[in-house]
Design a protein around this motif. Sequence first.
Motif, short mmCIF file in Angstrom:
data_model
loop_
_atom_site.label_atom_id
_atom_site.label_comp_id
_atom_site.label_asym_id
_atom_site.label_seq_id
_atom_site.Cartn_x
_atom_site.Cartn_y
_atom_site.Cartn_z
N LEU A 168 50.37 14.31 69.96
CA LEU A 168 51.23 15.03 71.11
C LEU A 168 51.44 16.51 70.38
O LEU A 168 51.47 17.49 71.12
N VAL A 169 51.83 16.17 69.28
CA VAL A 169 52.26 17.60 68.64
C VAL A 169 51.02 18.46 68.51
O VAL A 169 51.12 19.73 68.75
N ARG A 170 49.89 18.00 68.41
CA ARG A 170 48.64 18.89 68.14
C ARG A 170 48.44 19.42 69.66
O ARG A 170 47.95 20.62 69.77
N LEU A 171 48.56 18.73 70.69
CA LEU A 171 48.24 19.32 72.31
C LEU A 171 49.53 20.33 72.33
O LEU A 171 48.80 21.40 72.84
N LEU A 172 50.48 20.19 72.03
CA LEU A 172 51.60 21.16 72.20
C LEU A 172 51.40 22.23 71.50
O LEU A 172 51.74 23.43 72.02
N ASP A 173 50.89 22.25 70.11
CA ASP A 173 50.57 23.44 69.47
C ASP A 173 49.34 24.15 69.95
O ASP A 173 49.60 25.32 70.03
N TYR A 174 48.35 23.36 70.68
CA TYR A 174 47.16 24.11 71.19
C TYR A 174 47.71 24.90 72.26
O TYR A 174 47.44 25.98 72.74
N ALA A 175 48.54 24.17 73.11
CA ALA A 175 49.32 24.80 74.23
C ALA A 175 49.92 26.21 74.00
O ALA A 175 50.05 27.29 74.55
N ASP A 176 50.82 25.88 73.00
CA ASP A 176 51.62 27.08 72.45
C ASP A 176 50.71 28.30 71.94
O ASP A 176 51.09 29.44 72.25
N LYS A 177 49.54 28.03 71.41
CA LYS A 177 48.68 29.01 71.09
C LYS A 177 48.25 29.66 72.45
O LYS A 177 47.82 30.87 72.38
N GLN A 178 47.93 29.12 73.25
CA GLN A 178 47.12 29.40 74.75
C GLN A 178 48.46 30.48 75.41
O GLN A 178 48.06 31.12 76.31
N CYS A 179 49.50 30.03 75.28
CA CYS A 179 50.57 30.75 75.98
C CYS A 179 51.89 30.92 75.21
O CYS A 179 53.16 30.38 75.00
N ASP A 180 51.53 32.21 74.47
CA ASP A 180 52.62 32.55 73.49
C ASP A 180 53.69 33.53 74.30
O ASP A 180 53.29 34.47 74.80
N PRO A 181 54.89 32.93 74.34
CA PRO A 181 55.83 33.78 75.25
C PRO A 181 56.22 35.15 74.63
O PRO A 181 56.40 35.97 75.36
N PHE A 182 55.78 35.27 73.20
CA PHE A 182 55.91 36.79 72.74
C PHE A 182 55.01 37.79 73.23
O PHE A 182 55.24 38.99 73.11
N GLN A 183 53.83 37.35 73.82
CA GLN A 183 52.73 38.04 74.25
C GLN A 183 53.29 38.43 75.56
O GLN A 183 53.04 39.39 76.31
N ILE A 184 53.93 37.40 76.32
CA ILE A 184 54.19 37.45 77.78
C ILE A 184 55.37 38.49 77.88
O ILE A 184 55.49 39.32 78.73
N TYR A 185 56.30 38.19 76.87
CA TYR A 185 57.60 38.91 76.78
C TYR A 185 57.43 39.87 75.58
O TYR A 185 58.51 39.21 74.72
N PRO A 186 56.80 40.71 75.34
CA PRO A 186 56.70 41.48 73.96
C PRO A 186 57.96 42.29 73.58
O PRO A 186 58.35 42.41 72.45
N GLU A 187 59.02 42.31 74.40
CA GLU A 187 60.07 42.98 73.97
C GLU A 187 61.00 41.90 73.47
O GLU A 187 62.14 42.28 73.11
#
Length: 149
Positions: free
Chosen positions: A36-55
Amino acid sequence: MAIKDNEIVGLCLCVSVNKVEQQKIFDCQNEKYNKLVRLLDYADKQCDPFQIYPECSRGISVQVISVAKSCRGMGIATTLIEKASVLAKEKGYQFITIACTSLYSSKLAEKLNFRVKFSLDYTDYKENGQIVFKPDPPHTALTIYLKKL
């Protein structure tokens, strides 16, 4: 926590995420949970909130939201997420993210005006060519939701 009759009936566990810190992969010494941790880590890399909200430089990630079966449908999960959001904003966090592993938590996030930023059908997530998770319907996908505070 939500407590009823001196028992914990609901839990919302959040962790701080920071733009400048490198997130470490957690190893709990249990292969079931590490999957589960590996799945969540994979998802985090696909959806980086700091890329979405760079500010933004810091946010809160809801790691666990759980309510006892006997207390479901009473608004406990809603109250826990709302309280976590208020506390996060008061402490200067700029967004909150929830990784929803079930249809029920996804419906909760949508009800609270979180926005889908990533979704992955469990049948599409494989390790060594094998599907890792095969939950019963209607739980068919991991969905990442974000909300700016």
